[in-house]
Design an enzyme around this catalytic site. Structure first.
Site, PDB file in Angstrom:
ATOM      1  N   LYS A  81     -60.324 -35.336  34.387  1.00  0.00           N
ATOM      2  CA  LYS A  81     -59.425 -34.268  33.939  1.00  0.00           C
ATOM      3  C   LYS A  81     -59.170 -33.290  35.084  1.00  0.00           C
ATOM      4  O   LYS A  81     -60.082 -32.960  35.860  1.00  0.00           O
ATOM      5  CB  LYS A  81     -60.059 -33.543  32.747  1.00  0.00           C
ATOM      6  N   SER A 157     -57.471 -29.608  25.069  1.00  0.00           N
ATOM      7  CA  SER A 157     -56.769 -29.621  26.340  1.00  0.00           C
ATOM      8  C   SER A 157     -56.990 -30.902  27.145  1.00  0.00           C
ATOM      9  O   SER A 157     -56.375 -31.096  28.202  1.00  0.00           O
ATOM     10  CB  SER A 157     -57.209 -28.417  27.183  1.00  0.00           C
ATOM     11  N   SER A 181     -61.717 -29.160  22.842  1.00  0.00           N
ATOM     12  CA  SER A 181     -60.766 -29.825  23.731  1.00  0.00           C
ATOM     13  C   SER A 181     -61.089 -31.270  24.075  1.00  0.00           C
ATOM     14  O   SER A 181     -60.266 -31.949  24.685  1.00  0.00           O
ATOM     15  CB  SER A 181     -60.616 -29.026  25.035  1.00  0.00           C
TER      16      SER A 181
END
Length: 464
Positions: A81, A157, A181
């Protein structure tokens, strides 16, 4: 054949390498084939390093041919990520305000451990600006889309990581979770994601939302998450909040089942509304646990004021994050994050300490719940994925991202391990079940997840 390889689990890939039926080069090429074919539709990646990945794959291939693999995930295609540092790659955190031309000479702990174990790093997955919300879009990278319906959000996210997992763009994926997330996009896209106990996976540098922030695995199978956690949980001195090393392989005992377990089932938390079809899929999955030998006890879970306590931690972090920028720079940041940071800036030290005191109370409440039960299950989310490019559904009682994520962020406050496992569909979109374990008992979360996965196999989207 390329698609078949791309969708193999990490465990199956390692077994194939060992048997010399498959090469890490072939697996890496298959992952990039999937990215080239599909990423233009879903926008899961914001940075790719095909040349570097293939060089690493060739080195892995040589190690396997010599019978000397480097570690547990040698040769397994993996994504990171774009909130997590990787040496030599820009980490822009979904923001135009992060300079690309700076020193990128350090690996975050999770990346360092993966490299030590031979993982092949493909690239960076998308995130909203600074990972601030439960969907994935930003002014820098655009909108990331759900592979089950391109008009819908994958959540966030860690939305890019979830989409990459669902579509076979790598077998292992790092996400982060400061309020859900990992679990939110796992729930919306139908993959498996684990928020381990706070400090289990070392993190550095600390997130702006450090007091509630976790790093963790996202995969297509429970066993791959257990494998990945074994790698990620190795210690790193740079994390001031790191737990003592567990020194264990989280795959051990994975197939132990849930017979004779006592499982608490909360259909909701604090009476928050839930889509009836989502509630039905979750209830059906709970009955599967009962059929596997567990005793299910419905409970009413009330945590009054938990949203306010979470806000004092999370919004204070947002305020501290934006304080490093000039007023002109702040005006360029996602308006929703600006709004939350403004609220957070009004909290006093006394307000924050009051939030910390409340947090202690919720933690004790959940700890005491686990004096009676082996596991707690809830829905991951009260709804299925809504329209892409929006921060919240355009109808219903779900204002703001915390308004439609009422079941995830309480366990960031309490620090308990929690995972999302797909348990079916409502109107064609995935539904997730949240499994919450006692403090530091990721093994229980994984074991129950594996038991359910065996009778509710994870389905993957057929995007072409």
């Amino acid at each position: 054949m390329s698609e078949e390889i791309a969708l193999m689990s990490a465990i199956d890939l390692v077994q194939a390498y060992r048997a010399r039926r498959l090469s890490p080069v072939e697996a890496t090429q298959a992952a990039f084939d999937r990215i080239r074919t599909l990423d233009g539709k879903v926008n899961a990646f914001c940075f790719l390093d095909e040349e570097g990945a293939l060089a690493a794959a060739r080195a892995s291939e040589a190690r396997w041919q010599a019978g000397r693999p480097q570690g547990l995930v040698d040769g397994v295609p993996t994504s990171i990520k774009d909130l997590i540092l990787v040496r030599g790659w820009p980490t822009l955190r979904g923001s135009k305000l992060v300079a690309c031309d700076q020193d990128w000479s350090e690996d975050a702990p999770s990346v360092a451990r993966l490299k030590e174990h031979g993982a092949i790093l493909l690239g960076k997955t998308t995130t909203p600006e600074f990972g601030w919300k439960g969907v994935t879009d930003s002014g820098l990278t655009g909108i990331t889309r759900n592979p089950w319906d391109l008009e819908r959000t994958p959540g966030g996210s860690s939305g890019g990581a979830a989409v990459a997992a669902a579509l076979g763009m790598g077998a292992l994926h790092i996400g982060t979770d400061g309020g859900g997330s990992i679990r939110i996009p796992a729930g919306f896209t139908g993959v498996y994601g684990l928020k381990a106990s706070y400090g289990r996976v070392p993190a550095y540098p600390a997130s702006p939302f450090n007091s509630v922030a976790h790093v963790g695995p996202m995969t297509r199978t429970v066993a791959d998450t257990a494998l990945m956690l074994t790698v990620l949980a190795e210690p790193d001195a740079r994390d001031a909040n790191g737990l003592p090393p567990a020194g264990r392989d989280w795959r051990v005992g994975l197939d132990g089942g849930v017979a004779r377990w006592r499982i608490a089932y909360a259909e909701t938390i604090n009476g928050e509304p839930i889509d009836p079809e989502v509630a039905a899929r979750v209830a059906e999955a709970v009955q599967r646990l009962a059929a596997l030998g567990a005793t299910i006890e419905p409970i009413t879970l009330a945590m009054p004021g938990v949203g306010e306590a979470f806000a004092k931690h999370w919004l204070s972090g947002a305020a501290a994050l934006l304080a490093q920028f000039t007023p002109e720079q702040r005006s360029q940041i996602d308006p929703g994050l600006q709004k939350y940071a403004e609220i957070g800036s009004r909290y006093s030290a006394i307000d924050f300490l009051a939030g910390s005191k409340a947090r202690e109370g919720y933690t004790v409440q959940v700890n005491q719940l686990f004096e009676q039960y082996d596991l707690l299950v809830t829905p991951t989310l009260p709804i299925t994925a809504f329209a892409a490019g929006m921060n919240a559904p355009d109808s219903g009682p779900y204002a703001g991202w915390t308004g439609w994520t009422p079941f995830s962020y309480p366990f960031n406050l309490t620090r308990h391990p929690a995972a999302s496992l797909p348990v079916g569909f409502a109107r064609g979109m995935p539904v997730g079940l949240q499994l919450v374990g006692p403090a530091y008992r990721e093994d229980k979360v994984l074991q129950a997840s594996r038991a359910l996965e065996a009778v509710l196999p994870i389905a993957l989207p057929r995007l072409r």
